[in-house]
Write an enzyme that holds these catalytic residues in place. Sequence first.
Site, mmCIF file in Angstrom:
data_model
loop_
_atom_site.group_PDB
_atom_site.id
_atom_site.type_symbol
_atom_site.label_atom_id
_atom_site.label_comp_id
_atom_site.label_asym_id
_atom_site.label_seq_id
_atom_site.Cartn_x
_atom_site.Cartn_y
_atom_site.Cartn_z
ATOM 1 N N THR A 12 0.815 -1.220 0.000
ATOM 2 C CA THR A 12 0.000 0.000 0.000
ATOM 3 C C THR A 12 0.846 1.267 0.000
ATOM 4 O O THR A 12 0.482 2.266 -0.623
ATOM 5 C CB THR A 12 -0.933 0.005 1.234
ATOM 6 O OG1 THR A 12 -1.791 -1.131 1.177
ATOM 7 C CG2 THR A 12 -1.788 1.266 1.265
ATOM 8 N N THR A 88 1.152 -4.640 4.300
ATOM 9 C CA THR A 88 0.899 -4.999 5.697
ATOM 10 C C THR A 88 0.299 -6.392 5.889
ATOM 11 O O THR A 88 0.481 -6.994 6.942
ATOM 12 C CB THR A 88 -0.045 -3.971 6.354
ATOM 13 O OG1 THR A 88 -1.283 -3.940 5.631
ATOM 14 C CG2 THR A 88 0.578 -2.586 6.351
#
Length: 341
Positions: A12, A88
Amino acid sequence: MTSILIIYTGGTIGMIENPVTGALENFGFDRFQKMVPEVNRMDYCVKAFSFDPPIDSSDMDPKNWIEIAKIIDKYYNDFDGFVVLHGTDTMAYTASALSFLLEDLSKPVIITGSQLPIGQLRTDGKENLLTSIEIAAAKNPDGTPIVPEVCIYFDSRLMRGNRTTKINAEGFNAFRSFNYPSLAHAGINIKYEPRLIMPRDFSRPLKPHYLMDNHVMILTIFPGIRKEFVEHFLSVPNLRGVVLKTFGAGNAPQKPWLIDCLKKLDDQGVVLTNITQCSEGRVEMHRYETGLQLLQAGVINGYDSTPESMLTKLMFLLGHNYDRDTIHKLMNTSLCGEISI
């Protein structure tokens, strides 16, 4: 000048929104660098290596962990520290795997990312990146690195990589280390906890490993678990290791068919290990009869390990084709601070 290598794998932190679909897509490290000009103001020599193409963390697997380990080994003597930018979702798995693959590591490997892309105004990516670089460059008065181990830095916390798990899909506090304290907290100053950081022999060279075996599974025990489902699950060809996620302090239902199934696997040489479903705490199979039955069936104690750490440790040991007794011994040994005995 202290030198830091950024290894950009994807995630991200380096994504941008597709104007047509609205989905987040990787856009490459060149544009990423332009969005973080603050890196150029730091008093370090910062270089970058980028995966081509970048990888969404959901697609990370053992061959990618080995690739990261090879990059670190290749540039190990050229840099004082490393920062790995990573998605993540599987960051804790990668951190755990690298802690085993990089034996005798004596330089910081700080893994970080973000919940919002680096180009968004409210992104957490800039703070995570800049502080990770500072931690990777931090040295003691004698010139040795302050944190010579694989860590995750996120939302002002520096955590041992193989003790960390993702807990939040929306908040900036995405990671926690429940069974081991944070190694440092970043506020106005970065406050390190030297007594919690792994001691290192800086005279020993890095010993990288490139072997992982993914013939493993995780079986979560739950009320009402069915015999036919478990038997089918555990009858997979070439299965070599199973991580059991059990209740509380390592307990499972007192069902004869379940214990018989586990004993059969143990007789076949499959490595069975027990971790708790609880976020905090440890397995103590001697405490209750419901845990003792697993111990008697050949299940190894996983102590206070995270699922990510236990799974990657099992892959690591099986990949080296150690004999059964050696694997059992090493599973009950803290190799790099992953469990508390």
